[in-house]
Motif scaffolding. Structure first.
Motif, short mmCIF file in Angstrom:
data_model
loop_
_atom_site.label_atom_id
_atom_site.label_comp_id
_atom_site.label_asym_id
_atom_site.label_seq_id
_atom_site.Cartn_x
_atom_site.Cartn_y
_atom_site.Cartn_z
N CYS A 130 3.83 4.96 -14.87
CA CYS A 130 2.64 4.17 -14.57
C CYS A 130 2.67 3.85 -13.08
O CYS A 130 3.67 4.08 -12.39
N SER A 131 1.57 3.33 -12.58
CA SER A 131 1.49 3.00 -11.16
C SER A 131 0.97 1.58 -10.97
O SER A 131 0.17 1.10 -11.77
N ILE A 132 1.48 0.92 -9.94
CA ILE A 132 0.93 -0.36 -9.51
C ILE A 132 0.24 -0.12 -8.18
O ILE A 132 0.89 0.21 -7.18
N TYR A 133 -1.08 -0.24 -8.19
CA TYR A 133 -1.88 -0.02 -6.96
C TYR A 133 -2.17 -1.37 -6.33
O TYR A 133 -2.64 -2.30 -6.98
N ILE A 134 -1.87 -1.48 -5.03
CA ILE A 134 -2.07 -2.74 -4.29
C ILE A 134 -2.89 -2.45 -3.04
O ILE A 134 -2.57 -1.51 -2.28
N SER A 135 -3.92 -3.23 -2.83
CA SER A 135 -4.79 -3.04 -1.67
C SER A 135 -4.89 -4.35 -0.87
O SER A 135 -5.04 -5.43 -1.44
N LYS A 136 -4.78 -4.21 0.45
CA LYS A 136 -4.95 -5.37 1.34
C LYS A 136 -5.34 -4.88 2.72
O LYS A 136 -4.67 -4.01 3.29
N TYR A 137 -6.41 -5.41 3.24
CA TYR A 137 -6.89 -5.01 4.56
C TYR A 137 -5.85 -5.35 5.62
O TYR A 137 -5.27 -6.43 5.61
N LEU A 138 -5.57 -4.41 6.53
CA LEU A 138 -4.57 -4.55 7.60
C LEU A 138 -3.14 -4.67 7.07
O LEU A 138 -2.27 -5.26 7.71
N GLU A 193 -6.42 -6.61 -4.18
CA GLU A 193 -6.46 -5.93 -5.48
C GLU A 193 -5.05 -5.54 -5.90
O GLU A 193 -4.24 -5.13 -5.09
N ALA A 194 -4.78 -5.69 -7.18
CA ALA A 194 -3.51 -5.24 -7.76
C ALA A 194 -3.81 -4.79 -9.19
O ALA A 194 -4.24 -5.58 -10.02
N VAL A 195 -3.58 -3.51 -9.45
CA VAL A 195 -3.95 -2.92 -10.73
C VAL A 195 -2.82 -2.03 -11.24
O VAL A 195 -2.18 -1.32 -10.45
N ILE A 196 -2.58 -2.07 -12.54
CA ILE A 196 -1.60 -1.17 -13.16
C ILE A 196 -2.34 -0.06 -13.89
O ILE A 196 -3.23 -0.32 -14.71
N GLU A 197 -1.97 1.18 -13.60
CA GLU A 197 -2.55 2.35 -14.25
C GLU A 197 -1.48 2.95 -15.16
O GLU A 197 -0.40 3.33 -14.70
N HIS A 198 -1.77 3.01 -16.46
CA HIS A 198 -0.78 3.47 -17.44
C HIS A 198 -0.91 4.96 -17.76
O HIS A 198 -1.88 5.60 -17.40
#
Length: 449
Positions: free
Chosen positions: A308-316, A377-382
């Motif tokens: 699975c993946s943990i996707y994390i997004s943050k500007y700069l 944003e923080a999302v887990i993709e299974h």
């Protein structure tokens, strides 16, 4: 001197042991034989190691293990009967096994380790007796006697450096040495096993210790294939691989070799030769430090599921010192290890084994990441499958990634993640598990047809 390892399928019956005998007769350089426990004789059969685990668990639960004990002893007795061996060896195996089951159980981990390892240990005694009965002088050597000392990590033992000097003394034996795989001994004298399929690891360790000219690994396939034969019918065979290529392919799901098995052979520069017990005259696959890159950029394609993946997004994000360290610190608190971490300037993806999240509150984990890192944003993709495209030749070829991406796109497979190792020996694609086979077929057609 050659070290030869035979897997469970090569030792599952008396008929198979006759093939082993002939292989040893054909080359007098084969002086050390590392054996697994007897494997399955057919699809409905049960591996001896699985029977042993069930047996040990019953003993610890205070239940009668009589049925499992009978099945275990019967496996060895059936082989001995096929080979017309004296009943003395089965009497010895039964006596040793019952003595183990009736022994000290105060440390349940140590007890289970010894029970699991008895499959290989007793099979080594049986193989040595068979070879001797057929005119090849052979001797069973226990890993403790030989000096194979490992860390006290049940199910994940690591060889200690001093073992190699001790194992070198195996060269002095005049008889063929029959050595049980899968386990060693801690400094305190307890049996400790390697990870499952660890007989491959034992073979490589012993090859390193005796400074073997070759480490031959006999299994039930003619060679290492470019792709899993259950996905692509009659795939091409690989005649030559580098250690790094085999390591990458093993990690991503190739079952011919355990992922850690090659490390001792690699460190000693010992070539490895994969051959078929049932068809020993075919060339097989050779694994060495280097090979010629004359067969295209890709040598093999492997895939493994359960990620699975943990996707994390943050500007700069790229401007924030210590961002990745803080994410990994949070994962460490939950006891989570990661596999890969591809990133961009404002986002980052962490790939990990999905089973690590079974007992974890995912909502809580994501909330902590967002709050403590001020992530947008923080999302887990299974349910991801990782597909590894491997080849030393990729370093010298332009457009390999483009060809792979195009093949997946034309097959209608969406790429969830892409990552290329710094060694440029492999590239990895993450796709949804339901599209994994389709993706592997598309890549195979692109690079091998």
């Amino acid at each position: 001197m050659k070290v030869v390892k035979f897997g469970g399928s090569s030792l599952a019956s008396g008929q198979q042991l006759e093939k082993v005998l002939q292989i040893l007769k054909d080359d007098k350089e084969r002086r050390v034989v590392v054996v697994s426990a007897p494997g399955k004789r057919n699809e409905r059969d049960t591996k001896v190691t699985d029977l042993l685990i069930s047996c040990g668990e019953k003993v610890l639960a205070g239940k009668d293990p009589g049925e499992e004990v009978a099945q275990v002893i019967a496996r060895y007795a059936d082989i001995a009967r096929e080979l017309d061996l004296s009943s003395d060896i089965i009497t010895q195996i039964k006596q040793d096994f019952l003595e183990l089951l009736n022994g000290n159980k105060e440390n349940t981990h140590s007890f289970m380790e010894a029970v699991k390892a008895s499959g290989e240990d007793n099979n080594a005694k049986l193989v040595a007796a068979f070879l001797t009965a057929r005119g090849l002088k052979a001797v069973y050597v226990n890993p403790q006697e030989a000096g194979l000392i490992v860390t006290d990590e049940p199910g994940n033992a690591q060889v200690l450096p001093e073992s190699y000097d001790r194992l070198q003394l195996l060269r002095e034996y005049e008889d063929i040495v029959v050595f049980p795989g899968f386990f060693g001994y801690s400094k305190s004298g307890d049996v400790v096993t390697f990870s499952r399929s660890g007989s491959d690891i034992t073979g490589a360790i012993v090859a390193n210790g005796v400074k073997a000219s070759v480490y031959e690994n006999f299994t039930d396939v003619d060679a290492v294939y470019t792709v899993n034969p259950t996905i692509v019918s009659k795939p091409k065979e690989i005649s030559m691989l580098t250690y790094r290529e085999m390591r990458e392919l093993s990690y991503a799901g190739f079952s011919v070799f355990h992922a850690e098995a090659l490390i001792p052979a690699y460190r000693a520069g010992i070539p490895v030769h994969v051959k078929n017990t049932n068809n020993p005259l075919v060339p097989g696959t050779k694994i060495a430090a280097q090979r010629s890159n004359d067969n295209g950029p890709v040598v093999g394609i492997a895939n493994d599921k359960g990620f699975c993946s943990i996707y994390i997004s943050k500007y700069l994000m790229n401007k924030e010192i210590g961002f990745a360290r803080r994410i990994l610190s949070i994962l460490e608190e939950y006891g989570i290890s990661y596999e890969h971490m591809p990133s961009g300037i404002d986002d980052l993806t962490i790939i990990l084994r999905q089973d690590q999240l079974i007992h974890i509150d995912e909502g809580e984990l994501l909330a902590r990441i967002k709050e403590e890192l001020n992530a947008e944003e923080a999302v887990i993709e299974h349910d991801l499958s990782l597909i590894m495209v491997v080849g030393e030749g990729m370093r010298h070829n332009v457009g390999t990634t483009s060809r792979a991406a195009k093949a997946l796109a034309e097959a209608g497979v969406n790429i969830e993640m892409i990552n290329q190792g710094s060694s440029e020996v492999s590239m990895m694609f993450g796709v949804k598990e339901q599209f994994a086979k389709k993706a592997v077929k598309a890549l195979y057609e692109e690079f091998f047809q």
